[in-house]
Design a protein around this motif. Structure first.
Motif: not given
Length: 65
Positions: A24-38
């Motif tokens: 469930s925690s991974l599902a939340v993190k995938r909501a935003e693309p990795w390139y937006r997170q960095i």
């Protein structure tokens, strides 16, 4: 033997619960693309600015890569 089965069942239940929490925690993190997170991670970094500058020169053919 009955005690070990109960212990094993309890451990398995705990592992399944932890796995569900991780999923469930991974599902939340995938909501935003990795390139937006960095975005902004390298802001103000002189070494990164130099890498970008050299890459630009290489792409323009003014420097061999």
């Amino acid at each position: 033997m009955a005690q070990s089965t109960k212990q094993l069942e309890a451990r398995l239940a705990r592992v399944e619960k932890e796995l569900a929490a991780l999923k469930s925690s991974l599902a939340v993190k995938r909501a935003e693309p990795w390139y937006r997170q960095i975005v902004g991670e390298f802001a103000g970094d002189e070494a990164y600015a130099e890498i970008v500058r050299l890459g630009r020169l290489i792409r323009r053919g003014k420097l061999k890569g």
